[in-house]
Design an enzyme around this catalytic site. Structure first.
Site, PDB file in Angstrom:
ATOM      1  N   ARG A  66      42.428  48.237  28.980  1.00  0.00           N
ATOM      2  CA  ARG A  66      42.066  48.706  30.328  1.00  0.00           C
ATOM      3  C   ARG A  66      40.591  49.077  30.373  1.00  0.00           C
ATOM      4  NH1 ARG A  66      42.517  53.815  31.216  1.00  0.00           N
ATOM      5  NH2 ARG A  66      44.621  54.024  30.384  1.00  0.00           N
ATOM      6  N   TYR A 118      36.012  43.069  57.215  1.00  0.00           N
ATOM      7  CA  TYR A 118      37.299  42.512  56.756  1.00  0.00           C
ATOM      8  C   TYR A 118      38.443  43.479  57.090  1.00  0.00           C
ATOM      9  CZ  TYR A 118      40.939  40.969  53.525  1.00  0.00           C
ATOM     10  OH  TYR A 118      42.141  40.569  52.988  1.00  0.00           O
ATOM     11  N   ASP A 189      29.329  43.013  51.337  1.00  0.00           N
ATOM     12  CA  ASP A 189      30.469  42.188  50.943  1.00  0.00           C
ATOM     13  C   ASP A 189      30.019  40.732  51.082  1.00  0.00           C
ATOM     14  OD1 ASP A 189      32.785  40.636  50.862  1.00  0.00           O
ATOM     15  OD2 ASP A 189      34.033  42.189  51.785  1.00  0.00           O
ATOM     16  N   LYS A 214      38.501  34.485  46.488  1.00  0.00           N
ATOM     17  CA  LYS A 214      38.013  33.425  47.367  1.00  0.00           C
ATOM     18  C   LYS A 214      37.113  32.450  46.590  1.00  0.00           C
ATOM     19  CE  LYS A 214      40.276  36.189  50.052  1.00  0.00           C
ATOM     20  NZ  LYS A 214      39.644  37.270  50.793  1.00  0.00           N
TER      21      LYS A 214
HETATM   22  C1  LIG Z   1      39.834  38.703  51.026  1.00  0.00           C
HETATM   23  C2  LIG Z   1      38.693  39.579  51.348  1.00  0.00           C
HETATM   24  C3  LIG Z   1      38.617  40.898  50.872  1.00  0.00           C
HETATM   25  C4  LIG Z   1      39.748  41.541  50.089  1.00  0.00           C
HETATM   26  O1  LIG Z   1      39.919  40.946  48.857  1.00  0.00           O
HETATM   27  P1  LIG Z   1      41.360  40.874  48.111  1.00  0.00           P
HETATM   28  O2  LIG Z   1      41.018  40.159  46.850  1.00  0.00           O
HETATM   29  O3  LIG Z   1      42.288  40.111  49.004  1.00  0.00           O
HETATM   30  O4  LIG Z   1      41.805  42.275  47.914  1.00  0.00           O
HETATM   31  C5  LIG Z   1      37.495  41.645  51.159  1.00  0.00           C
HETATM   32  N1  LIG Z   1      36.476  41.135  51.901  1.00  0.00           N
HETATM   33  C6  LIG Z   1      36.523  39.880  52.378  1.00  0.00           C
HETATM   34  C7  LIG Z   1      35.385  39.378  53.211  1.00  0.00           C
HETATM   35  C8  LIG Z   1      37.621  39.062  52.122  1.00  0.00           C
HETATM   36  O5  LIG Z   1      37.651  37.822  52.632  1.00  0.00           O
END
Ligand SMILES: *Cc1c(COP(=O)(O)O)cnc(C)c1O
Length: 414
Positions: A66, A118, A189, A214
């Site tokens: 961890r 988001y 982000d 993503k």
């Molecule tokens: C999917 C997404 C998140 C969250 O990420 P997870 O891996 O699903 O927890 C945060 N910001 C953006 C822009 C996203 O597309």
């Protein structure tokens, strides 16, 4: 029997010099040959614990998985190099990365966020952070009014550029200048563009967040998140919480995401090429009201894209309003043959979705329409298929969706 190894590697290579290009870093950063076998691809280190020679003297640098493990360290190093960051920290999801950053704030702290953040981030800000005494102010035009919103308690500004699903851009440098003047940190982000198209730290951001789920992993088979920073102080605060909170990814997922990131530049280039071709075809279609794509000259923030994105690229995401309202939008999603109707984005396969009924269904209609999320808005994540095939697919789906009614049914069962 001795195993022939070309060159025994005494010290595994660390991140190559930042003078190397993106693709070279993507392949080699954090990817040392195995020092004992010479394996070119790192082994998956599934062990949760690591032997100690004497009390408090582990054999290597690891103790318990961890806290740290080889696959996570290597992956973190690779993405840090690609984000022009000194440090990167991987989390169990993008949402866990967001939560950990918010947990680093003392009770009573204030955060300023862009409005069309988001959905999961909005949920954390309004329903979790609030319960821990952190207050979040949302603004639709952060470059304009950030100074008005900053108070003595403001600790963080949260930006998403491009925004989801309307692909509006924020000038990171302008916001960072205003925030830093008051000692406030800036988080970006960067999920929608990936480090290949945009490096927010170079434009003044202090923390970059990714949903690795993503583009970085890119194959729709890992849920993971990451935060990248340059400050040693931020790194140690977040690393403490990464271990204390324990929202860490598995060694196996780190290995998979590391494999994914090695082709990030190739995938994102193709996604962006495909999105550009589709955006142009949509813009030329009589069945389309408007196209949101930062790679088009018609985009209201095209000047920011030229300044902030590699070669002014638009990335792989776009959205458009179809003529004929919600029914036509639904028909379009049903009629595409290559695009899969699904949430998420950034994978090798092209996806289509209706934000008003899917990803953004939780937002009241008047609020979502105020930021451009109408019932006829279709969002596309461009995969890495052939551009010509995607353009033809979109064109045939538009033609048939425009006919309406039953004649449009039954072409593709998603
Ligand atoms: C999917 C997404 C998140 C969250 O990420 P997870 O891996 O699903 O927890 C945060 N910001 C953006 C822009 C996203 O597309």
């Amino acid at each position: 029997m001795t195993v022939p190894v070309e060159q025994p590697i005494a010290t595994p290579p660390r991140a190559p010099s930042p003078t190397l290009g993106f693709g070279t870093l993507a392949v080699h950063a954090g990817a040392p040959h195995d020092p004992t076998t010479g394996a070119v691809i790192e082994p998956i280190s599934l062990s949760t614990t690591f032997a100690q020679r004497e009390v408090g003297q582990p054999v290597g640098i690891y103790e318990y998985s961890r806290s740290a493990n080889p696959n996570r360290d290597n992956f973190q190093q690779a993405v840090a190099a690609l984000e022009h960051a000194k440090h990167a920290l991987a989390f169990a999801s993008g949402s866990a990365a967001t939560a950990t950053i918010l947990q680093s704030l003392a009770s009573g702290s204030h955060v300023i966020s862009v409005s069309d953040v988001y959905g999961g981030t909005h949920r954390y800000f309004t329903q979790v952070a609030k319960a821990h005494g952190v207050k979040v102010t949302f603004t639709p035009q952060i470059e304009v009014d950030i100074a008005e919103h900053i108070t003595d308690d403001t600790k963080l500004v949260w930006i998403e550029s491009p925004s989801n699903p309307t692909l509006r851009l924020v000038d990171v440098r302008a916001v960072a200048t205003a925030a830093h003047a008051r000692g406030v940190l800036v988080v970006v982000d960067n999920t929608f563009l990936s480090p290949y198209v945009q490096n927010p730290l170079d434009h003044g951001a202090d923390i970059v967040v990714h949903s690795v789920t993503k583009y970085i992993n890119g194959h729709s088979d890992v849920v993971m998140g990451l935060a990248a920073v340059n400050s040693d102080d931020l790194q140690s605060r977040l690393a403490f919480l990464q271990n204390a909170g324990g929202a860490v990814p598995s060694a196996f997922d780190c290995w998979l995401a590391h494999r994914g990131v090695k082709t990030l530049h190739l995938r994102v280039r193709q996604s962006s090429t495909n999105a550009t071709a589709v955006a142009k075809a949509l813009e030329a279609s009589p069945h389309v009201i408007a196209v949101n794509y930062p790679g088009l000259d018609s985009h209201p923030h095209r000047h920011i894209a030229k300044k902030q994105h590699r070669d002014g690229m638009g990335g792989g995401m776009l959205s458009f309003r179809i003529k004929g309202g919600h029914a036509a939008a639904e028909r379009f999603c049903r009629l595409t043959k290559i695009y899969t109707l699904a949430e998420s984005l950034g994978g090798i396969e092209s996806l289509v979705e209706l934000p008003s009924a899917m990803t953004h269904a939780g937002i009241p209609k008047d609020q979502r329409e105020a930021v451009g999320v109408f019932d006829d808005l279709v969002r596309i994540s461009s995969g890495i298929e052939e551009a010509d095939d995607l353009v033809r697919d979109v064109q045939q789906a538009l033609e048939k969706a425009a006919l309406g009614g039953d004649s449009a049914n039954g072409v593709n069962g998603h």
